[in-house]
Design a protein around this motif. Structure first.
Motif, PDB file in Angstrom:
ATOM      1  N   TYR A   1       0.842  -1.206   0.000  1.00 48.44           N
ATOM      2  CA  TYR A   1       0.000   0.000   0.000  1.00 48.44           C
ATOM      3  C   TYR A   1       0.874   1.251   0.000  1.00 48.44           C
ATOM      4  CZ  TYR A   1      -3.365   3.455   1.736  1.00 48.44           C
ATOM      5  OH  TYR A   1      -4.148   4.566   1.906  1.00 48.44           O
ATOM      6  N   ARG A   2       1.913   1.257   0.824  1.00 50.89           N
ATOM      7  CA  ARG A   2       2.809   2.416   0.869  1.00 50.89           C
ATOM      8  C   ARG A   2       3.526   2.610  -0.459  1.00 50.89           C
ATOM      9  NH1 ARG A   2       3.722   0.607   6.253  1.00 50.89           N
ATOM     10  NH2 ARG A   2       5.577  -0.548   5.608  1.00 50.89           N
ATOM     11  N   GLN A   3       3.830   1.518  -1.133  1.00 49.43           N
ATOM     12  CA  GLN A   3       4.496   1.621  -2.440  1.00 49.43           C
ATOM     13  C   GLN A   3       3.605   2.348  -3.451  1.00 49.43           C
ATOM     14  OE1 GLN A   3       5.662  -2.145  -4.161  1.00 49.43           O
ATOM     15  NE2 GLN A   3       6.592  -1.200  -5.959  1.00 49.43           N
ATOM     16  N   ILE A   4       2.299   2.067  -3.420  1.00 47.91           N
ATOM     17  CA  ILE A   4       1.360   2.770  -4.308  1.00 47.91           C
ATOM     18  C   ILE A   4       1.490   4.271  -4.102  1.00 47.91           C
ATOM     19  CG2 ILE A   4      -1.085   3.203  -4.799  1.00 47.91           C
ATOM     20  CD1 ILE A   4      -1.634   0.274  -3.954  1.00 47.91           C
ATOM     21  N   LEU A   5       1.458   4.693  -2.860  1.00 47.41           N
ATOM     22  CA  LEU A   5       1.508   6.117  -2.541  1.00 47.41           C
ATOM     23  C   LEU A   5       2.869   6.719  -2.867  1.00 47.41           C
ATOM     24  CD1 LEU A   5      -0.366   5.970   0.870  1.00 47.41           C
ATOM     25  CD2 LEU A   5      -1.261   6.865  -1.284  1.00 47.41           C
ATOM     26  N   MET A   6       3.926   5.998  -2.568  1.00 48.56           N
ATOM     27  CA  MET A   6       5.279   6.506  -2.799  1.00 48.56           C
ATOM     28  C   MET A   6       5.559   6.708  -4.281  1.00 48.56           C
ATOM     29  SD  MET A   6       7.418   4.302   0.037  1.00 48.56           S
ATOM     30  CE  MET A   6       8.983   4.664  -0.750  1.00 48.56           C
ATOM     31  N   GLU A   7       4.890   5.942  -5.129  1.00 55.57           N
ATOM     32  CA  GLU A   7       5.106   6.075  -6.565  1.00 55.57           C
ATOM     33  C   GLU A   7       4.159   7.077  -7.223  1.00 55.57           C
ATOM     34  OE1 GLU A   7       5.831   2.462  -8.698  1.00 55.57           O
ATOM     35  OE2 GLU A   7       7.107   1.656  -7.104  1.00 55.57           O
ATOM     36  N   GLY A   8       3.437   7.843  -6.399  1.00 54.36           N
ATOM     37  CA  GLY A   8       2.681   8.983  -6.908  1.00 54.36           C
ATOM     38  C   GLY A   8       1.260   8.722  -7.334  1.00 54.36           C
ATOM     39  N   HIS A   9       0.715   7.577  -6.939  1.00 55.14           N
ATOM     40  CA  HIS A   9      -0.652   7.253  -7.317  1.00 55.14           C
ATOM     41  C   HIS A   9      -1.629   7.643  -6.210  1.00 55.14           C
ATOM     42  CE1 HIS A   9       1.094   5.158 -10.693  1.00 55.14           C
ATOM     43  NE2 HIS A   9       1.911   4.535  -9.851  1.00 55.14           N
ATOM     44  N   ARG A  10      -2.907   7.666  -6.553  1.00 57.55           N
ATOM     45  CA  ARG A  10      -3.944   7.960  -5.571  1.00 57.55           C
ATOM     46  C   ARG A  10      -4.592   6.671  -5.101  1.00 57.55           C
ATOM     47  NH1 ARG A  10      -8.027  12.599  -5.137  1.00 57.55           N
ATOM     48  NH2 ARG A  10      -7.677  11.862  -3.023  1.00 57.55           N
ATOM     49  N   VAL A  11      -5.197   6.738  -3.924  1.00 55.92           N
ATOM     50  CA  VAL A  11      -5.926   5.598  -3.393  1.00 55.92           C
ATOM     51  C   VAL A  11      -7.347   6.028  -3.057  1.00 55.92           C
ATOM     52  CG1 VAL A  11      -3.888   4.429  -2.465  1.00 55.92           C
ATOM     53  CG2 VAL A  11      -5.118   6.093  -1.041  1.00 55.92           C
ATOM     54  N   GLY A  12      -8.225   5.033  -2.947  1.00 60.99           N
ATOM     55  CA  GLY A  12      -9.597   5.275  -2.546  1.00 60.99           C
ATOM     56  C   GLY A  12     -10.086   4.132  -1.686  1.00 60.99           C
ATOM     57  N   ASN A  13     -11.138   4.394  -0.937  1.00 60.18           N
ATOM     58  CA  ASN A  13     -11.761   3.416  -0.043  1.00 60.18           C
ATOM     59  C   ASN A  13     -12.694   2.515  -0.858  1.00 60.18           C
ATOM     60  OD1 ASN A  13     -13.475   2.176   1.934  1.00 60.18           O
ATOM     61  ND2 ASN A  13     -13.095   3.858   3.356  1.00 60.18           N
ATOM     62  N   HIS A  14     -12.547   1.200  -0.658  1.00 59.50           N
ATOM     63  CA  HIS A  14     -13.376   0.211  -1.375  1.00 59.50           C
ATOM     64  C   HIS A  14     -14.036  -0.732  -0.367  1.00 59.50           C
ATOM     65  CE1 HIS A  14     -14.606  -1.488  -5.174  1.00 59.50           C
ATOM     66  NE2 HIS A  14     -13.955  -2.635  -5.037  1.00 59.50           N
ATOM     67  N   THR A  15     -14.309  -0.210   0.814  1.00 59.20           N
ATOM     68  CA  THR A  15     -14.834  -0.901   1.999  1.00 59.20           C
ATOM     69  C   THR A  15     -13.767  -1.797   2.638  1.00 59.20           C
ATOM     70  OG1 THR A  15     -15.806  -2.935   1.050  1.00 59.20           O
ATOM     71  CG2 THR A  15     -17.168  -0.939   0.986  1.00 59.20           C
ATOM     72  N   GLN A  16     -14.057  -2.235   3.837  1.00 58.87           N
ATOM     73  CA  GLN A  16     -13.119  -3.097   4.557  1.00 58.87           C
ATOM     74  C   GLN A  16     -13.133  -4.531   4.042  1.00 58.87           C
ATOM     75  OE1 GLN A  16     -10.871  -2.270   6.664  1.00 58.87           O
ATOM     76  NE2 GLN A  16     -10.288  -4.186   7.677  1.00 58.87           N
ATOM     77  N   ASN A  17     -14.314  -5.013   3.629  1.00 60.41           N
ATOM     78  CA  ASN A  17     -14.458  -6.436   3.277  1.00 60.41           C
ATOM     79  C   ASN A  17     -15.165  -6.661   1.943  1.00 60.41           C
ATOM     80  OD1 ASN A  17     -14.966  -6.288   6.586  1.00 60.41           O
ATOM     81  ND2 ASN A  17     -13.485  -7.832   5.913  1.00 60.41           N
ATOM     82  N   HIS A  18     -15.099  -5.677   1.038  1.00 62.12           N
ATOM     83  CA  HIS A  18     -15.700  -5.809  -0.299  1.00 62.12           C
ATOM     84  C   HIS A  18     -17.197  -6.131  -0.202  1.00 62.12           C
ATOM     85  CE1 HIS A  18     -15.924  -6.974  -4.629  1.00 62.12           C
ATOM     86  NE2 HIS A  18     -14.947  -6.089  -4.720  1.00 62.12           N
ATOM     87  N   LEU A  19     -17.915  -5.287   0.500  1.00 64.67           N
ATOM     88  CA  LEU A  19     -19.345  -5.511   0.713  1.00 64.67           C
ATOM     89  C   LEU A  19     -20.183  -5.034  -0.468  1.00 64.67           C
ATOM     90  CD1 LEU A  19     -20.016  -4.529   4.441  1.00 64.67           C
ATOM     91  CD2 LEU A  19     -19.370  -6.746   3.486  1.00 64.67           C
ATOM     92  N   ASN A  20     -21.227  -5.775  -0.742  1.00 63.60           N
ATOM     93  CA  ASN A  20     -22.232  -5.405  -1.728  1.00 63.60           C
ATOM     94  C   ASN A  20     -23.299  -4.563  -1.023  1.00 63.60           C
ATOM     95  OD1 ASN A  20     -24.491  -5.345  -3.453  1.00 63.60           O
ATOM     96  ND2 ASN A  20     -24.019  -7.355  -4.324  1.00 63.60           N
ATOM     97  N   GLY A  21     -23.364  -3.292  -1.376  1.00 60.92           N
ATOM     98  CA  GLY A  21     -24.271  -2.374  -0.689  1.00 60.92           C
ATOM     99  C   GLY A  21     -25.736  -2.719  -0.841  1.00 60.92           C
ATOM    100  N   TRP A  22     -26.091  -3.499  -1.862  1.00 62.07           N
ATOM    101  CA  TRP A  22     -27.489  -3.893  -2.043  1.00 62.07           C
ATOM    102  C   TRP A  22     -27.880  -5.046  -1.131  1.00 62.07           C
ATOM    103  CZ3 TRP A  22     -28.102  -4.121  -8.138  1.00 62.07           C
ATOM    104  CH2 TRP A  22     -27.910  -2.834  -8.641  1.00 62.07           C
ATOM    105  N   LYS A  23     -26.897  -5.700  -0.529  1.00 66.68           N
ATOM    106  CA  LYS A  23     -27.179  -6.926   0.222  1.00 66.68           C
ATOM    107  C   LYS A  23     -26.925  -6.818   1.715  1.00 66.68           C
ATOM    108  CE  LYS A  23     -26.408 -10.122  -3.634  1.00 66.68           C
ATOM    109  NZ  LYS A  23     -25.673 -11.321  -4.108  1.00 66.68           N
ATOM    110  N   VAL A  24     -26.502  -5.649   2.185  1.00 63.51           N
ATOM    111  CA  VAL A  24     -26.247  -5.492   3.620  1.00 63.51           C
ATOM    112  C   VAL A  24     -27.004  -4.276   4.140  1.00 63.51           C
ATOM    113  CG1 VAL A  24     -23.977  -6.589   3.510  1.00 63.51           C
ATOM    114  CG2 VAL A  24     -24.145  -4.118   3.281  1.00 63.51           C
ATOM    115  N   ALA A  25     -27.278  -4.295   5.429  1.00 64.05           N
ATOM    116  CA  ALA A  25     -27.972  -3.174   6.056  1.00 64.05           C
ATOM    117  C   ALA A  25     -27.109  -1.922   5.993  1.00 64.05           C
ATOM    118  CB  ALA A  25     -28.294  -3.523   7.506  1.00 64.05           C
ATOM    119  N   ASP A  26     -27.779  -0.776   5.933  1.00 64.39           N
ATOM    120  CA  ASP A  26     -27.058   0.485   5.794  1.00 64.39           C
ATOM    121  C   ASP A  26     -26.070   0.718   6.935  1.00 64.39           C
ATOM    122  OD1 ASP A  26     -28.472   1.001   3.480  1.00 64.39           O
ATOM    123  OD2 ASP A  26     -29.991   2.225   4.493  1.00 64.39           O
TER     124      ASP A  26
END
Length: 207
Positions: free
Chosen positions: A72-97
């Motif tokens: 993860y640090r290598q991604i940042l050190m090489e000048g790329h951006r990161v984003g949040n994709h949830t902690q456990n790859h949850l499907n928002g249509w299938k879990v409670a809000d």
């Protein structure tokens, strides 16, 4: 498996509060990679991007960041951006809000970013509204073109064609930083980079 390679205009109009593509005044393509980091696949991607001076955006899963912090640090050190994709790859249509929001909040402990992409592109209306408001204030990033690298029925050349035929200035393109997609990604990504670089495009991170 049914999915739309090119996101239709009417779908973008239905959800105007989400980011579907970037401004197209310049010849830029915005490559994004979901589901990492991965200790072998992510470095491969970074190596390919470096050959073209390309910047990209990695939508990371919190548990993977926790497991592979150095990658993860290598991604940042090489000048790329990161984003949040949830902690456990949850499907928002299938879990409670409330569970979904807690999962995003957990991932945010590891991923410092104002960008969010819902796994599978599936997010409920309330989830979207909450994430775009305080205290999260996320920009929810969707996409303009899917490579289809997750589709086991395709080969690398077909995935590359999905991108080269449908992407243009401002396109946000999705690849996957995952073991499932790697057989197709490792062949398709170099082809896509070579094609667009040859057309005078630059590759930038989502901002």
């Amino acid at each position: 498996m049914f999915y739309l390679v090119k996101t239709p205009w009417w779908l973008k109009r239905l959800y105007p509060g989400l980011v579907w593509q970037m401004p197209w005044e310049e010849k830029k393509v915005y490559l994004s990679f979901d589901d990492g980091p991965h200790p072998e696949i992510t470095p491969f991607i970074l190596g390919q991007l470096k050959k073209y001076g390309a910047r990209a955006t990695f939508f990371c899963i919190g548990k993977n960041v926790n497991e592979y912090p150095q990658t993860y640090r290598q991604i940042l050190m090489e000048g790329h951006r990161v984003g949040n994709h949830t902690q456990n790859h949850l499907n928002g249509w299938k879990v409670a809000d409330d569970r979904y929001m807690a999962n995003v909040r957990e991932a945010a402990q590891y991923i410092d970013s104002d960008l969010f992409r819902p796994p599978y592109g599936r997010i409920g209306a309330l989830q979207s509204r909450l994430l775009r408001g305080a205290p999260f204030n996320y920009r929810i990033v969707m996409w303009d073109v899917l490579s289809g690298d997750f589709d086991l029925s395709l080969n690398a050349e077909q995935c590359a064609r999905n991108v080269t035929r449908h992407a243009g200035p401002g396109s946000i393109v999705v690849f996957h930083d995952s073991e499932k997609a790697y057989d197709r990604l490792k062949g398709a990504l170099p082809l896509v980079l070579e094609y667009f670089a040859g057309k005078g495009f630059r590759f930038d991170a989502i901002h």
